[in-house]
Design a protein around this motif. Structure first.
Motif, PDB file in Angstrom:
ATOM      1  N   ALA A 144     -21.174 -22.834  10.148  1.00 54.36           N
ATOM      2  CA  ALA A 144     -21.325 -22.221  11.596  1.00 54.36           C
ATOM      3  C   ALA A 144     -20.873 -22.703  12.818  1.00 54.36           C
ATOM      4  N   ASP A 145     -20.231 -24.085  12.521  1.00 54.48           N
ATOM      5  CA  ASP A 145     -19.960 -25.197  13.489  1.00 54.48           C
ATOM      6  C   ASP A 145     -21.066 -25.423  14.261  1.00 54.48           C
ATOM      7  N   HIS A 146     -22.150 -25.472  13.647  1.00 54.42           N
ATOM      8  CA  HIS A 146     -23.585 -25.751  14.403  1.00 54.42           C
ATOM      9  C   HIS A 146     -23.571 -27.167  15.209  1.00 54.42           C
ATOM     10  N   GLN A 147     -22.636 -28.052  14.837  1.00 55.83           N
ATOM     11  CA  GLN A 147     -22.637 -29.508  15.590  1.00 55.83           C
ATOM     12  C   GLN A 147     -22.158 -29.474  16.718  1.00 55.83           C
ATOM     13  N   THR A 148     -21.124 -28.504  16.987  1.00 59.85           N
ATOM     14  CA  THR A 148     -20.529 -28.321  18.337  1.00 59.85           C
ATOM     15  C   THR A 148     -21.570 -27.487  19.184  1.00 59.85           C
ATOM     16  N   LYS A 149     -22.489 -26.475  18.709  1.00 59.98           N
ATOM     17  CA  LYS A 149     -23.347 -25.793  19.461  1.00 59.98           C
ATOM     18  C   LYS A 149     -24.496 -27.063  19.819  1.00 59.98           C
ATOM     19  N   ASN A 150     -24.940 -27.944  18.916  1.00 59.01           N
ATOM     20  CA  ASN A 150     -25.829 -28.850  19.006  1.00 59.01           C
ATOM     21  C   ASN A 150     -25.378 -29.777  20.377  1.00 59.01           C
ATOM     22  N   ALA A 151     -23.929 -30.256  20.165  1.00 58.72           N
ATOM     23  CA  ALA A 151     -23.667 -31.207  21.407  1.00 58.72           C
ATOM     24  C   ALA A 151     -23.631 -30.641  22.560  1.00 58.72           C
ATOM     25  N   LEU A 152     -23.217 -29.168  22.512  1.00 57.37           N
ATOM     26  CA  LEU A 152     -23.199 -28.588  24.039  1.00 57.37           C
ATOM     27  C   LEU A 152     -24.539 -28.537  24.776  1.00 57.37           C
ATOM     28  N   SER A 153     -25.779 -28.517  23.976  1.00 58.77           N
ATOM     29  CA  SER A 153     -26.818 -28.460  24.718  1.00 58.77           C
ATOM     30  C   SER A 153     -26.786 -29.771  25.129  1.00 58.77           C
ATOM     31  N   LEU A 154     -26.213 -30.803  24.807  1.00 56.39           N
ATOM     32  CA  LEU A 154     -26.462 -31.982  25.629  1.00 56.39           C
ATOM     33  C   LEU A 154     -25.154 -32.344  26.558  1.00 56.39           C
ATOM     34  N   VAL A 155     -24.165 -31.768  26.672  1.00 55.67           N
ATOM     35  CA  VAL A 155     -23.064 -31.715  27.627  1.00 55.67           C
ATOM     36  C   VAL A 155     -23.448 -30.883  28.747  1.00 55.67           C
ATOM     37  N   LYS A 156     -24.141 -29.720  28.580  1.00 51.42           N
ATOM     38  CA  LYS A 156     -24.469 -28.878  29.681  1.00 51.42           C
ATOM     39  C   LYS A 156     -25.405 -29.612  30.551  1.00 51.42           C
ATOM     40  N   ASN A 157     -26.151 -30.495  29.954  1.00 48.60           N
ATOM     41  CA  ASN A 157     -27.426 -31.310  30.665  1.00 48.60           C
ATOM     42  C   ASN A 157     -26.803 -32.489  31.158  1.00 48.60           C
ATOM     43  N   ASP A 158     -25.581 -32.863  31.061  1.00 52.18           N
ATOM     44  CA  ASP A 158     -24.944 -34.169  31.518  1.00 52.18           C
ATOM     45  C   ASP A 158     -25.636 -35.226  30.945  1.00 52.18           C
ATOM     46  N   ALA A 159     -25.672 -35.022  29.649  1.00 52.57           N
ATOM     47  CA  ALA A 159     -26.310 -36.192  29.046  1.00 52.57           C
ATOM     48  C   ALA A 159     -25.417 -36.682  27.838  1.00 52.57           C
ATOM     49  N   ALA A 160     -24.137 -35.926  27.819  1.00 56.46           N
ATOM     50  CA  ALA A 160     -23.216 -36.423  26.733  1.00 56.46           C
ATOM     51  C   ALA A 160     -21.658 -35.861  27.311  1.00 56.46           C
ATOM     52  N   LEU A 161     -20.780 -36.604  26.512  1.00 54.82           N
ATOM     53  CA  LEU A 161     -19.220 -35.994  26.709  1.00 54.82           C
ATOM     54  C   LEU A 161     -18.944 -35.482  25.315  1.00 54.82           C
ATOM     55  N   ILE A 162     -18.046 -34.604  25.192  1.00 54.39           N
ATOM     56  CA  ILE A 162     -17.774 -33.957  23.988  1.00 54.39           C
ATOM     57  C   ILE A 162     -16.069 -34.167  23.754  1.00 54.39           C
ATOM     58  N   ILE A 163     -15.679 -34.525  22.352  1.00 50.54           N
ATOM     59  CA  ILE A 163     -14.464 -34.537  22.109  1.00 50.54           C
ATOM     60  C   ILE A 163     -14.326 -33.598  20.796  1.00 50.54           C
ATOM     61  N   THR A 164     -13.353 -32.815  20.772  1.00 47.23           N
ATOM     62  CA  THR A 164     -13.320 -31.963  19.517  1.00 47.23           C
ATOM     63  C   THR A 164     -12.614 -32.918  18.442  1.00 47.23           C
ATOM     64  N   GLU A 165     -12.744 -32.560  17.059  1.00 44.24           N
ATOM     65  CA  GLU A 165     -12.025 -33.292  16.201  1.00 44.24           C
ATOM     66  C   GLU A 165     -10.686 -33.184  16.473  1.00 44.24           C
ATOM     67  N   ASN A 166     -10.045 -32.070  16.841  1.00 45.26           N
ATOM     68  CA  ASN A 166      -8.665 -31.733  16.858  1.00 45.26           C
ATOM     69  C   ASN A 166      -8.095 -32.355  18.013  1.00 45.26           C
ATOM     70  N   ASP A 167      -8.882 -32.773  19.130  1.00 38.10           N
ATOM     71  CA  ASP A 167      -8.382 -33.776  20.494  1.00 38.10           C
ATOM     72  C   ASP A 167      -8.671 -34.961  20.170  1.00 38.10           C
ATOM     73  N   LEU A 168      -9.282 -35.277  19.185  1.00 39.47           N
ATOM     74  CA  LEU A 168      -9.773 -36.837  18.935  1.00 39.47           C
ATOM     75  C   LEU A 168      -8.503 -37.684  18.693  1.00 39.47           C
TER      76      LEU A 168
END
Length: 363
Positions: A292-316
């Motif tokens: 269920a792509d749960h790691q993306t949803k995990n990551a977005l919880s940090l991104v929306k709080n400006d605690a992390a940046l995100i790069i999808t594997e396709n964009d890496l």
């Protein structure tokens, strides 16, 4: 307390269980613990090393298609259910807790049928199949991400955070970068694709080494034991400057993490619990190969709080990796701001909270 606990398959299910056991033993040295794991999972090698009684079940997960494999899955589940009931009768637990993985399904369900107090802990922001099934049968549900609350019955769900966070936050680190031949007063970026390594991350880091060589920050690149030789073959003939260190594995990662200024890595629930507990800013590259792509949803919880940046594997690629690394590492003020936002998300009392919830349902 007599605690029977079950979780298996991956470290993401095992280490939260171990953190809870550690906290229980701290507050109740006379507590009795039995860990029930699977014959296939990592837990059979990890758990006994922590002086914890261990029993194993032969069990496997369902495939999402009709097959003879699923016939065997049902048969193994029924056998595991029967053995779980025998273990429960013998051990006589005050409570049975599941931390995820197929094995916990049989153990916790058996306990619920026997009217033993039961609880599950869901580490991810997207609920796994086993915990979705068990949620109908347990007395209490604890979650590591607030986003998971809406996926469970509201009346018995509580946010506790991930107990691994408390374990890491309380560790007193004696590590120094000079042990790796690096400087202790230079900002350091850790790139880590998990204990097994991540093929795409490793490939892109190899393509980026020349640029990392020229940075005014340090880079520690952990390849994973199985992938180290391949990485060194890819880098054959390339210069690796003194500010870059390549390692196959870091055995004592919790001791190293407090000295890290930023991290590039996957977005597994346990990893995020660790980095938020310590307040580490991150560049997250969620694995696309999880349910269920749960790691993306995990990551977005940090991104929306400006605690992390995100790069999808396709964009890496080398360009996006270097740009995101530089964004954090070359701006101390921004790095400190992200670190503080990460720290605010950390649950440094998660194990204590989870244990209190467990005690509340013991009869």
């Amino acid at each position: 307390m007599r605690l029977m606990i079950s979780g298996g398959g991956t470290g993401g299910h095992i280490y939260p269980a171990l953190a809870l056991i550690e906290e229980l033993r701290r507050v109740d040295p006379d507590a009795e613990v039995l860990y029930v794991g699977s014959t296939r999972g990592l837990e059979k090698d990890i758990v006994p090393k922590h002086n914890i009684d261990f029993e194993e079940l032969e069990i496997q997960g369902f495939k999402r298609s009709l097959s003879l494999y699923n016939v065997k899955t049902v048969s193994l589940f029924l056998k595991s259910l029967h053995k779980s009931k025998k273990l429960i009768k013998k051990f006589k637990p005050d409570i049975v807790i599941g931390t995820g993985g197929y094995v916990s399904g049989a153990v916790v369900y058996a306990a619920s049928q026997m009217n033993i107090p039961t609880m599950i802990h869901e580490q991810n922001s997207v609920v796994g199949l086993t915990n979705r099934f068990l949620s109908k049968h347990v007395d209490k549900i604890a979650v590591g991400f607030e986003d998971a609350i809406s996926q469970f019955p509201k009346e018995k769900t509580v946010y506790t955070g991930n107990p691994r966070a408390q374990q890491v936050a309380n560790l007193k680190s004696d590590f120094a970068w000079d042990q790796y031949g690096l400087k202790n007063d230079v900002p350091t970026l850790l790139i880590f694709g998990g204990s097994q390594g991540a093929l795409k991350i490793n490939k892109v880091v190899c393509e980026s080494i020349r640029q990392y060589n020229e940075k005014n920050y340090q880079v520690v690149f952990v390849t994973g034991k199985k992938r180290y030789d391949d990485v060194m073959e890819q880098l054959k003939g390339q210069t690796i400057n003194d500010n870059v260190v390549i390692k196959d594995y870091i055995a004592d990662m919790p001791n190293v993490l407090p000295k890290v200024d930023a991290i590039v890595g996957r977005a597994g629930a346990t990893s995020l619990a660790e980095i938020t507990a310590l307040g580490i800013p991150s560049v997250l590259i969620p694995s696309p190969y999880v349910t269920a792509d749960h790691q993306t949803k995990n990551a977005l919880s940090l991104v929306k709080n400006d605690a992390a940046l995100i790069i999808t594997e396709n964009d890496l690629n080398a360009k996006t990796l270097i740009e995101n690394s530089d964004f954090i590492m070359n701006d101390k003020e921004k790095r400190n701001e992200m670190a503080e936002n990460s720290r605010k998300m950390g649950c440094r009392d998660a194990a204590s909270h989870l244990l209190e919830v467990a005690k509340s349902i013991c009869r």
